[in-house]
Design a protein around this motif. Structure first.
Motif, PDB file in Angstrom:
ATOM      1  N   ARG A 110       1.160   4.040  -3.096  1.00  0.00           N
ATOM      2  CA  ARG A 110       0.947   5.466  -2.867  1.00  0.00           C
ATOM      3  C   ARG A 110       2.136   6.262  -3.395  1.00  0.00           C
ATOM      4  O   ARG A 110       1.972   7.301  -4.019  1.00  0.00           O
ATOM      5  N   LYS A 122       0.840  -1.202   0.000  1.00  0.00           N
ATOM      6  CA  LYS A 122       0.000   0.000   0.000  1.00  0.00           C
ATOM      7  C   LYS A 122       0.878   1.256   0.000  1.00  0.00           C
ATOM      8  O   LYS A 122       0.611   2.205  -0.733  1.00  0.00           O
ATOM      9  N   GLU A 153       2.111   9.066  -6.424  1.00  0.00           N
ATOM     10  CA  GLU A 153       2.638  10.418  -6.254  1.00  0.00           C
ATOM     11  C   GLU A 153       3.682  10.736  -7.313  1.00  0.00           C
ATOM     12  O   GLU A 153       3.733  11.848  -7.831  1.00  0.00           O
TER      13      GLU A 153
END
Length: 145
Positions: free
Chosen positions: A112, A108, A116
């Motif tokens: 992320r 996870k 980004e």
């Protein structure tokens, strides 16, 4: 010596050995994954890896010691093997769940970070026109005089 004590000793030996083996394997093979999750910061990856290993040892060895007690006594070799198979099987399941939980959380975090990176433009926008009266972002640049 009582067979219950023999079961305890064998259970502790197997469980501690399995916990150490799994922790070392995950630590060794997880460094590359952690370095990717942490954007190539090797020192931080090593520190997080060490903290994860310590936490893994604490949780699993704590569980092994709490799960040591056998409510029924062990009278013969058959009961010894049955008690050991249940206890070692549960320890293996807990080790597997802990591993999957760690991989899930780290994945996870990795996703992320990838999202980004994809949202950051490679270069700053060029030729941007401010929004004044009658001008928008799609308006043609003002003619040069």
């Amino acid at each position: 010596m009582d067979l219950t004590v023999v079961a305890y000793v064998i259970y502790l030996l197997i469980s501690v050995a399995l916990t150490i083996w799994v922790a070392r394997t995950l630590s060794r093979n997880g460094k590359v994954f952690l370095a990717d999750v942490l954007h190539g910061n090797e020192k931080l990856a090593d520190a997080v890896n060490h903290l994860l290993v310590v936490g893994f040892y604490l949780v699993n060895l704590g569980f092994v010691t709490l799960y040591l007690k056998n409510s029924d006594g062990v009278a013969d070799a058959r009961q010894l093997f049955e008690a050991l198979s249940v206890k070692v099987g549960v320890v293996l399941l807990v080790l597997g769940v802990m591993h999957l939980g760690n991989v899930y959380v780290l994945n996870k975090i990795r996703r992320r970070g990838l999202m980004e990176r994809e949202q950051t433009p490679p270069v700053s926008p060029q030729g941007w026109v401010g929004q004044g009266p009658g001008q928008g972002p799609w308006a043609a640049p003002a003619p040069r005089v």
